[in-house]
Design a protein around this motif. Structure first.
Motif, PDB file in Angstrom:
ATOM      1  N   PRO A 195       2.025   1.089  13.619  1.00 46.57           N
ATOM      2  CA  PRO A 195       0.709   0.959  12.989  1.00 46.57           C
ATOM      3  C   PRO A 195       0.684   1.769  11.702  1.00 46.57           C
ATOM      4  CG  PRO A 195       0.578   2.429  14.878  1.00 46.57           C
ATOM      5  CD  PRO A 195       1.969   1.874  14.864  1.00 46.57           C
ATOM      6  N   ILE A 196       0.034   1.236  10.690  1.00 42.74           N
ATOM      7  CA  ILE A 196      -0.108   1.948   9.422  1.00 42.74           C
ATOM      8  C   ILE A 196      -1.536   1.786   8.912  1.00 42.74           C
ATOM      9  CG2 ILE A 196       2.314   1.802   8.719  1.00 42.74           C
ATOM     10  CD1 ILE A 196       1.582  -0.532   6.912  1.00 42.74           C
ATOM     11  N   LEU A 197      -1.877   2.607   7.945  1.00 45.72           N
ATOM     12  CA  LEU A 197      -3.205   2.557   7.334  1.00 45.72           C
ATOM     13  C   LEU A 197      -3.156   1.707   6.067  1.00 45.72           C
ATOM     14  CD1 LEU A 197      -6.171   3.814   7.186  1.00 45.72           C
ATOM     15  CD2 LEU A 197      -5.165   5.466   5.597  1.00 45.72           C
ATOM     16  N   TYR A 198      -3.934   0.639   6.050  1.00 44.65           N
ATOM     17  CA  TYR A 198      -4.115  -0.160   4.841  1.00 44.65           C
ATOM     18  C   TYR A 198      -5.401   0.301   4.170  1.00 44.65           C
ATOM     19  CZ  TYR A 198      -0.700  -3.493   6.789  1.00 44.65           C
ATOM     20  OH  TYR A 198       0.429  -4.088   7.298  1.00 44.65           O
ATOM     21  N   TYR A 199      -5.396   0.387   2.849  1.00 43.33           N
ATOM     22  CA  TYR A 199      -6.640   0.781   2.189  1.00 43.33           C
ATOM     23  C   TYR A 199      -6.794   0.107   0.826  1.00 43.33           C
ATOM     24  CZ  TYR A 199      -3.915   4.357  -0.444  1.00 43.33           C
ATOM     25  OH  TYR A 199      -3.010   5.024  -1.233  1.00 43.33           O
ATOM     26  N   ASN A 200      -8.062  -0.054   0.440  1.00 39.87           N
ATOM     27  CA  ASN A 200      -8.449  -0.661  -0.832  1.00 39.87           C
ATOM     28  C   ASN A 200      -8.541   0.448  -1.871  1.00 39.87           C
ATOM     29  OD1 ASN A 200     -10.053  -1.632  -3.018  1.00 39.87           O
ATOM     30  ND2 ASN A 200     -10.926  -3.238  -1.704  1.00 39.87           N
ATOM     31  N   ARG A 201      -7.559   0.503  -2.745  1.00 41.74           N
ATOM     32  CA  ARG A 201      -7.515   1.607  -3.712  1.00 41.74           C
ATOM     33  C   ARG A 201      -8.686   1.551  -4.681  1.00 41.74           C
ATOM     34  NH1 ARG A 201      -2.245   2.361  -7.353  1.00 41.74           N
ATOM     35  NH2 ARG A 201      -3.356   0.933  -8.737  1.00 41.74           N
ATOM     36  N   ASP A 202      -9.168   0.370  -4.990  1.00 42.41           N
ATOM     37  CA  ASP A 202     -10.305   0.249  -5.904  1.00 42.41           C
ATOM     38  C   ASP A 202     -11.559   0.879  -5.295  1.00 42.41           C
ATOM     39  OD1 ASP A 202      -8.400  -1.207  -7.210  1.00 42.41           O
ATOM     40  OD2 ASP A 202      -9.563  -3.048  -7.380  1.00 42.41           O
ATOM     41  N   LEU A 203     -11.799   0.615  -4.001  1.00 42.09           N
ATOM     42  CA  LEU A 203     -12.946   1.232  -3.334  1.00 42.09           C
ATOM     43  C   LEU A 203     -12.763   2.737  -3.226  1.00 42.09           C
ATOM     44  CD1 LEU A 203     -13.817  -1.267  -0.432  1.00 42.09           C
ATOM     45  CD2 LEU A 203     -14.906  -1.034  -2.681  1.00 42.09           C
ATOM     46  N   PHE A 243     -11.505  -7.150   4.869  1.00 43.91           N
ATOM     47  CA  PHE A 243     -10.664  -6.456   3.898  1.00 43.91           C
ATOM     48  C   PHE A 243     -10.455  -7.302   2.651  1.00 43.91           C
ATOM     49  CE2 PHE A 243      -6.669  -4.662   2.259  1.00 43.91           C
ATOM     50  CZ  PHE A 243      -6.967  -3.300   2.319  1.00 43.91           C
ATOM     51  N   PHE A 244     -10.127  -8.575   2.830  1.00 48.59           N
ATOM     52  CA  PHE A 244      -9.851  -9.443   1.683  1.00 48.59           C
ATOM     53  C   PHE A 244     -11.097  -9.705   0.844  1.00 48.59           C
ATOM     54  CE2 PHE A 244      -6.430 -11.441   4.583  1.00 48.59           C
ATOM     55  CZ  PHE A 244      -5.547 -10.418   4.271  1.00 48.59           C
ATOM     56  N   SER A 245     -12.278  -9.623   1.458  1.00 46.91           N
ATOM     57  CA  SER A 245     -13.518  -9.846   0.716  1.00 46.91           C
ATOM     58  C   SER A 245     -13.967  -8.605  -0.049  1.00 46.91           C
ATOM     59  CB  SER A 245     -14.628 -10.286   1.678  1.00 46.91           C
ATOM     60  OG  SER A 245     -15.000  -9.224   2.546  1.00 46.91           O
ATOM     61  N   GLY A 246     -13.214  -7.499   0.104  1.00 51.16           N
ATOM     62  CA  GLY A 246     -13.574  -6.275  -0.597  1.00 51.16           C
ATOM     63  C   GLY A 246     -14.682  -5.498   0.074  1.00 51.16           C
ATOM     64  N   LYS A 247     -14.939  -5.807   1.370  1.00 54.42           N
ATOM     65  CA  LYS A 247     -16.024  -5.156   2.096  1.00 54.42           C
ATOM     66  C   LYS A 247     -15.526  -4.149   3.129  1.00 54.42           C
ATOM     67  CE  LYS A 247     -19.320  -7.580   0.148  1.00 54.42           C
ATOM     68  NZ  LYS A 247     -20.314  -6.919  -0.773  1.00 54.42           N
ATOM     69  N   LEU A 248     -14.271  -3.742   3.010  1.00 56.55           N
ATOM     70  CA  LEU A 248     -13.690  -2.794   3.962  1.00 56.55           C
ATOM     71  C   LEU A 248     -12.769  -1.838   3.239  1.00 56.55           C
ATOM     72  CD1 LEU A 248     -13.142  -1.829   6.878  1.00 56.55           C
ATOM     73  CD2 LEU A 248     -11.400  -3.617   7.047  1.00 56.55           C
ATOM     74  N   GLY A 249     -12.995  -0.544   3.432  1.00 63.10           N
ATOM     75  CA  GLY A 249     -12.193   0.449   2.733  1.00 63.10           C
ATOM     76  C   GLY A 249     -10.844   0.688   3.371  1.00 63.10           C
ATOM     77  N   ASN A 294      -2.744 -11.765   0.407  1.00 62.72           N
ATOM     78  CA  ASN A 294      -4.160 -12.138   0.349  1.00 62.72           C
ATOM     79  C   ASN A 294      -5.068 -11.094  -0.292  1.00 62.72           C
ATOM     80  OD1 ASN A 294      -4.565 -14.836   1.972  1.00 62.72           O
ATOM     81  ND2 ASN A 294      -3.025 -13.648   3.081  1.00 62.72           N
ATOM     82  N   SER A 295      -4.524  -9.935  -0.649  1.00 63.71           N
ATOM     83  CA  SER A 295      -5.334  -8.909  -1.327  1.00 63.71           C
ATOM     84  C   SER A 295      -5.204  -9.127  -2.837  1.00 63.71           C
ATOM     85  CB  SER A 295      -4.870  -7.511  -0.912  1.00 63.71           C
ATOM     86  OG  SER A 295      -5.014  -7.319   0.476  1.00 63.71           O
ATOM     87  N   ARG A 296      -5.806 -10.199  -3.317  1.00 61.88           N
ATOM     88  CA  ARG A 296      -5.602 -10.623  -4.706  1.00 61.88           C
ATOM     89  C   ARG A 296      -6.585 -10.000  -5.687  1.00 61.88           C
ATOM     90  NH1 ARG A 296      -5.506 -15.539  -1.736  1.00 61.88           N
ATOM     91  NH2 ARG A 296      -3.383 -16.346  -1.411  1.00 61.88           N
ATOM     92  N   ASP A 297      -7.774  -9.617  -5.217  1.00 61.23           N
ATOM     93  CA  ASP A 297      -8.821  -9.180  -6.134  1.00 61.23           C
ATOM     94  C   ASP A 297      -8.925  -7.664  -6.261  1.00 61.23           C
ATOM     95  OD1 ASP A 297      -9.534 -11.857  -6.524  1.00 61.23           O
ATOM     96  OD2 ASP A 297     -10.831 -11.835  -4.752  1.00 61.23           O
ATOM     97  N   PHE A 298      -8.001  -6.946  -5.627  1.00 60.93           N
ATOM     98  CA  PHE A 298      -8.011  -5.489  -5.701  1.00 60.93           C
ATOM     99  C   PHE A 298      -6.607  -4.988  -5.372  1.00 60.93           C
ATOM    100  CE2 PHE A 298      -9.332  -6.818  -1.478  1.00 60.93           C
ATOM    101  CZ  PHE A 298      -8.492  -6.090  -0.644  1.00 60.93           C
ATOM    102  N   THR A 299      -6.399  -3.711  -5.528  1.00 61.63           N
ATOM    103  CA  THR A 299      -5.090  -3.124  -5.232  1.00 61.63           C
ATOM    104  C   THR A 299      -5.061  -2.628  -3.796  1.00 61.63           C
ATOM    105  OG1 THR A 299      -4.829  -2.433  -7.531  1.00 61.63           O
ATOM    106  CG2 THR A 299      -3.422  -1.360  -5.892  1.00 61.63           C
ATOM    107  N   MET A 300      -4.182  -3.195  -3.013  1.00 61.15           N
ATOM    108  CA  MET A 300      -4.007  -2.784  -1.623  1.00 61.15           C
ATOM    109  C   MET A 300      -2.852  -1.797  -1.543  1.00 61.15           C
ATOM    110  SD  MET A 300      -1.923  -3.329   1.290  1.00 61.15           S
ATOM    111  CE  MET A 300      -1.127  -4.924   1.180  1.00 61.15           C
ATOM    112  N   GLU A 301      -3.080  -0.691  -0.833  1.00 67.37           N
ATOM    113  CA  GLU A 301      -2.039   0.302  -0.615  1.00 67.37           C
ATOM    114  C   GLU A 301      -1.914   0.584   0.882  1.00 67.37           C
ATOM    115  OE1 GLU A 301      -0.030   1.312  -2.766  1.00 67.37           O
ATOM    116  OE2 GLU A 301      -0.968   1.114  -4.727  1.00 67.37           O
TER     117      GLU A 301
END
Length: 430
Positions: A143-151, A256-262, A277-284
């Protein structure tokens, strides 16, 4: 050539030895199409073996379908099986020791010697039962942590959380209920995702989930497990940073893909799907946050072979197995899916070196291997696992459900399920 005369003569289509190969697609993505392509490529590469690929759904359904086929007299020669099912299948005498396939190796190397020489130490224990090798790892995960860098940047968070307290604090900064935005989501389904995640949190909290050496003991009603369960419930009801109720991977990935999850805690096996599928923001991605210690649980799947196949089918299964876990193919599958390759030599190939240089996110699972524990594996693994997963569902669905009661009930049910094995094996006290 590994397979000659007798194998080809007994074969199916075009004189080839036909074998059934069952495979799941346990995480989101285009895994089914990619595996179909690999099978086709193998079948076209040689004239000795014809593999019939059978897609079987998730891990749990794959076990049921493989067992059913074996009971019906059509055992699959090879199955990509959840790595923590090996113990239960071996205890029930349903699968072959891998030496039954490896006797067809050119150098007659034992399966155990091959396993120990070629695979990451962290994945080896789940392939063995009481000292004998019954499986060969195919793809593995942590398991790993996915996060929206933009948020993260919008919330003023400079780095991913390293501890549980940091995760809770960051999740609060990322939650905006007016926008329908949540800080963190963790899958809590009873298809192994909930149990896998909770076991990782239990280990991070300093405890053990089960006895790695005796498949008749689990430690659900312990301080470390109760603490992990309480942390999960707190995220929902005390901190208000995660939706109530059982969450599945489709809900989480959609948010997550809709940008509604950090942040999301998911398998590294979903990396390809998340990346595509993380096209509209930077996923890390980042390591799982620690509590008492840094810890993760090995996940993924191994290759097993069911009893009842012919000698010719064993030889054919060996040839396809060695193709699947060859450095090139194993590395190729890793790059496509996000699972890390259990075959160490896959990382020595030029293609893998180039891939990791271009996308270092794929190295996180490897970095976590030094903190990895074997996947829980018991007698009646699925039922024992679901004893706790069902209680997990209760504490994230009902605010008034006490964690102490949930852990106690899970322990009682699990103990009852394992009672037949314990009665047969445990030393009885006077």
């Amino acid at each position: 050539m590994l397979l000659m005369g007798g194998v080809a003569a007994s074969g199916g289509a075009w004189g080839k030895e036909a074998i059934d190969f069952m495979f799941p697609a346990p995480v989101d993505g285009k895994l089914t199409m990619e595996m179909t392509r690999i099978i086709k490529e193998f079948n076209q590469s040689q004239q000795r073996v014809e593999v019939r690929g059978i897609f079987t759904g998730g891990y749990d359904t794959t076990k049921v379908k493989a067992e059913s086929a074996a009971k019906a007299g059509s055992p699959p020669a090879l199955v990509i099986m959840s790595a923590n099912f090996t113990v239960d299948l071996a205890l029930k005498d349903e699968i072959l020791p891998m030496d039954e396939l490896f006797k067809f190796s050119p150098d007659k190397q034992s399966a155990t010697a091959f396993l120990q020489k070629n695979f990451w130490p962290a994945v080896q224990q789940n392939a063995q039962v009481l000292g004998q090798t019954y499986a060969i790892p195919f793809h593995n995960s942590t398991p790993i942590l996915y996060y929206n860098r933009d948020l993260f940047q919008q919330a003023g968070i400079s780095q991913p959380p390293r501890t549980w307290s940091e995760l809770a604090a960051d999740a609060k900064k990322l939650t905006n209920k007016d926008k329908g935005q949540w800080g963190i989501m963790i899958p809590s389904t009873n298809d192994d995702y909930g149990g896998w995640m909770l076991s990782a949190l239990t280990h991070a909290n300093g405890g053990n989930w089960s006895n790695d050496n005796y498949p008749g003991e689990v430690y659900y009603d312990t301080p470390s497990a109760r603490g992990a369960l309480q942390f999960w419930q707190n995220l929902v009801y005390r901190d208000g940073v995660m939706p109530a109720g059982v969450l599945n991977t489709k809900q989480i990935s959609a948010a997550f893909f809709s940008g509604k999850l950090g942040m999301a805690l998911l398998s590294t096996g979903a990396l390809g799907f998340m990346r595509d599928n993380s096209r509209d923001f930077t996923m890390e991605v980042a390591m799982m946050p620690a509590q008492q210690r840094q810890a993760v649980i090995i996940g993924g799947a191994s290759l097993v072979s069911f009893k009842g196949i012919s000698e010719a089918q064993k030889a054919a299964a060996y040839e396809f197995l060695t193709y699947l876990i060859s450095p090139d193919v194993n590395g190729q599958w890793s790059r496509f899916t996000g699972y890390f390759a259990p075959r160490m030599a896959a990382y020595d190939t030029p293609a893998m070196k180039d891939y990791l240089a271009k996308d270092p996110r794929a190295t996180v699972a490897l970095q976590q291997l030094q903190y990895a524990h074997p996947w829980y594996a018991t007698y009646e693994t699925v039922a024992v696992r679901q004893a706790m997963e069902n209680q997990l569902a209760s504490v994230v669905t009902d605010k008034s459900r006490l964690v102490a009661d949930a852990a106690r009930d899970a322990q009682r049910q699990a103990d009852e399920i394992m009672k037949p094995y314990v009665a047969q094996t445990a030393l009885k006290q006077p």
